[in-house]
Scaffold this active site. Sequence first.
Site, PDB file in Angstrom:
ATOM      1  N   GLY A 530     -13.061 -26.594 -32.110  1.00 22.83           N
ATOM      2  CA  GLY A 530     -13.218 -25.486 -31.185  1.00 22.83           C
ATOM      3  C   GLY A 530     -12.969 -24.173 -31.882  1.00 22.83           C
ATOM      4  N   GLY A 532     -11.840 -19.847 -30.971  1.00 19.97           N
ATOM      5  CA  GLY A 532     -11.439 -18.837 -30.018  1.00 19.97           C
ATOM      6  C   GLY A 532     -11.622 -17.449 -30.578  1.00 19.97           C
ATOM      7  N   GLN A 533     -10.944 -16.464 -29.951  1.00 18.54           N
ATOM      8  CA  GLN A 533     -11.142 -15.078 -30.327  1.00 18.54           C
ATOM      9  C   GLN A 533     -10.674 -14.793 -31.748  1.00 18.54           C
ATOM     10  OE1 GLN A 533     -12.703 -12.839 -28.884  1.00 18.54           O
ATOM     11  NE2 GLN A 533     -12.026 -10.864 -29.635  1.00 18.54           N
ATOM     12  N   GLY A 535      -9.143 -17.391 -33.923  1.00  9.82           N
ATOM     13  CA  GLY A 535      -8.901 -18.548 -34.757  1.00  9.82           C
ATOM     14  C   GLY A 535      -9.765 -19.730 -34.403  1.00  9.82           C
ATOM     15  N   GLU A 536      -9.551 -20.808 -35.129  1.00 11.39           N
ATOM     16  CA  GLU A 536     -10.347 -22.014 -34.974  1.00 11.39           C
ATOM     17  C   GLU A 536      -9.430 -23.233 -34.953  1.00 11.39           C
ATOM     18  OE1 GLU A 536     -14.261 -20.396 -37.445  1.00 11.39           O
ATOM     19  OE2 GLU A 536     -12.800 -21.717 -38.417  1.00 11.39           O
ATOM     20  N   VAL A 537      -9.936 -24.327 -34.394  1.00 10.00           N
ATOM     21  CA  VAL A 537      -9.230 -25.599 -34.391  1.00 10.00           C
ATOM     22  C   VAL A 537     -10.095 -26.604 -35.140  1.00 10.00           C
ATOM     23  CG1 VAL A 537      -8.176 -27.405 -33.000  1.00 10.00           C
ATOM     24  CG2 VAL A 537      -8.184 -25.057 -32.166  1.00 10.00           C
ATOM     25  N   LYS A 568      -4.757 -25.788 -36.291  1.00  4.58           N
ATOM     26  CA  LYS A 568      -5.065 -24.488 -35.705  1.00  4.58           C
ATOM     27  C   LYS A 568      -4.949 -23.442 -36.804  1.00  4.58           C
ATOM     28  CE  LYS A 568      -3.589 -23.357 -31.651  1.00  4.58           C
ATOM     29  NZ  LYS A 568      -2.747 -23.082 -30.458  1.00  4.58           N
ATOM     30  N   ASP A 672      -2.004 -23.006 -18.490  1.00  5.98           N
ATOM     31  CA  ASP A 672      -3.376 -23.554 -18.530  1.00  5.98           C
ATOM     32  C   ASP A 672      -3.342 -25.078 -18.468  1.00  5.98           C
ATOM     33  OD1 ASP A 672      -6.104 -23.631 -18.638  1.00  5.98           O
ATOM     34  OD2 ASP A 672      -6.256 -23.269 -20.781  1.00  5.98           O
TER      35      ASP A 672
END
Length: 794
Positions: A530, A532-533, A535-537, A568, A672
């Site tokens: 995945g 995000g704004q 970073g990455e996973v 992460k 979340d």
Amino acid sequence: MTSDSSTAAHCRYPLGMEDGRIKDHDITASSQWYETTGPQYARLNREEGDGAWCPAGLLQPSDTQYLQVDLGQLTFLTVVGTQGRYARNSGKEFARMYRLNYSHDGQLWRSWKNRLGNKVRKRGANDNAYVSVIKDLHPPIISRYIRLIPVTKMPTTVCMRLELYGCPWHDGLTSYSSPEGQVMMPPGYPIASLNDSTYDGAHERGKLSGGLGQLTDGVTGQDDFLVTRQYHVWPGYDYVGWRNGSLGSGYVEMEFVFDKQRNFTSMKVHSNNMFYRGVKIFSSVSCSFKPRLIANWETEPVEFRTVLDDRNPSARYVTVPLGRRNAKALRCRFHFADVWMMFSEISFQSGRMGMTTPSTKDQPDDGNTPILIGCLVTIILLLVVIIFLILWCQYVCKVLEKAPRRILEEEVTVRLSSSSDTIILQTPPVPPRVSQMDHPYERVFLLDPQYQDPAGLRNKLPELSRSCTPHQCFQSSVPHYAETDIVSLQGVTGSNMYAVPALTVDSLTRKDISVAEFPRHRLLFREKLGEGQFGEVHLCEAEGLPEFLGEGAPLPDRDGRPVLVAVKQLRADATNNARNDFLKEIKIMSRLNDPNIIQLLCVCVSSDPLCMVTEYMDNGDLNMFLSQREMESTLTHANNIPAVSLSDLLHMSVQISSGMRYLASLNFVHRDLATRNCLLDRRLTIKIADFGMSRNLYSSDYYRIQGRAVLPIRWMAWESILLGKFTTASDVWAFGVTLWEIFTLCKEQPYSLLSDEQVIENTGEFFRNQGRQVSDFSYLIYSFIHLYTGGKNI
């Protein structure tokens, strides 16, 4: 490969022309004017030699002069950057137009064409000798060899400098064959042409063969197949589709050829499921394997039956397990479930090939047995010595790595770069930064790190402010969404892992980080999970992790297989605030120790990019796991449909309750909680994580507010939406919604019949308590509060 709109939006790293990772011998040309204008000088923003590559003589309109680059491996090429010859203000040659040819093997060459069929890039070249022009390729190219061919309308001198952008093509797929896509003419709707318009192979007798096209361009189709992500194209452009019965069988047969023999774990097929227009995902698939291209297809195929969904029309990825079969080619037959079947992307996941032992019957026997034995003994002794030296070096390195390191407090500017480090998780590797003369490794287009003020959410309920006084409803300046609240909710990698009071975070010191620094060169990239704004996973293999962590480490029994971990990673272009948040998250997670909370195993923070290494769960997330299953019954057993029992669901619920109770005991607020953030291992043990927001698969679960801030409003309590208030009580609300997901097997979203705006409006009804709620979620939620809180009032 997946993304919000296109893999090309994220796979845009410089491949090494400018910084020298592409060597001189890998850059060739059809000709050169002088020795000092050879192809080795065609590097963007560099001024060596006479400043650029220049083909010999005046370039004629009919000439085909080219600059060729060998990338060393199959590469997903998304961006091309060009410059003319500036030569320290003495040059004036540049190309106004150019063409691109590409090849997988250096023998068979293909011409790149844009999505409208044009080969010449007129707007993608230069109009002066010094400004670099960086343009996206639509569609991208999958290739190893690239030729850039300058084009002119009149005789002129041309010189060029070049940079290529993209990332390695890990799939290894070199071609696929399939029936041609067809035209859909639905009554009352536009005609949809579902052909593979960018396919670069042969088109013969209604079949495509020997090439690649839209199924590997990184663009996933939308829920409505008539809506396209590209401009100036026809309806249905993003999908390749076939009509049931038109092929003379009830299935679509496709063949896939790879660069080498691979060990296949799974295939992911992005399919449309707009069932109310006669489109569904495939009902089942059967895949046969061929170890070599000249061999016969193996007689035992892998078969997989999907769970059809007649309630959610969203397009989705269907993951087909391939059972770790070895092959160089696959033939898959996708069986229809309705009138139409449509695909937009197909990708493969594969690992290292298994070692095979030759039979002793095939060994030569020439009477030299004593000599062979002596050679083998010598080789074994040498190997023993080498192994001993390697183990000794690893022991010394491990001792040195465990030396204490000084980490500064968050209030001080944090510098974590190292001139000697080689980045492993970014692909391709980043060269070290040693001086201002070196060109840093950076993204082509940096993401905007700032969020816009999302206070416009308040305008969704204009009547709310009239229903009560400011003091009664919002107490002066409330409600509003503070900028810090939204940024905290978004998180570093596009998610938020446990919100805590600021004082609690600021009081943490180095002693709170109880995990060690792991050598980043032992993290082997396998798959991006995945993004995000900031970073990455990544899914990675961690070499020697059990030995590094020692006894009692929370690692599953791998049966001799490599240890898989989730990593992460903070992007190099992240803001200072994001870096500080990332370090805070590490400190917080290092304190968590519960069997139902994902555990931080180790970190890589001595150099960029900052990484945290956590557990990885084999069965993925709970949402995907349950949505592919049905409740246990005689029918499910008869049809071989994966099933779960009521006791399984209760066991899952209790585990989530236990993990959340642990967080509540530490006064941590998750913000979340949902099935997408609950991960499972092979024994159905659940651990709560935070990867959901970073994955494109669940982008529709989040509501975007005036900019980049996103909120999981369908799981949020009314006070969180209207007042921006997140507490343990709001986590209880989300826990109730999560229970609803579990016991409905995640077949649909909460409030699935409402739009996001209607969900927010309905929240106002909860707030005013006028009894006009369109859903009775509250009764279900509060019925589970005692399970979570042990009967305490909240």
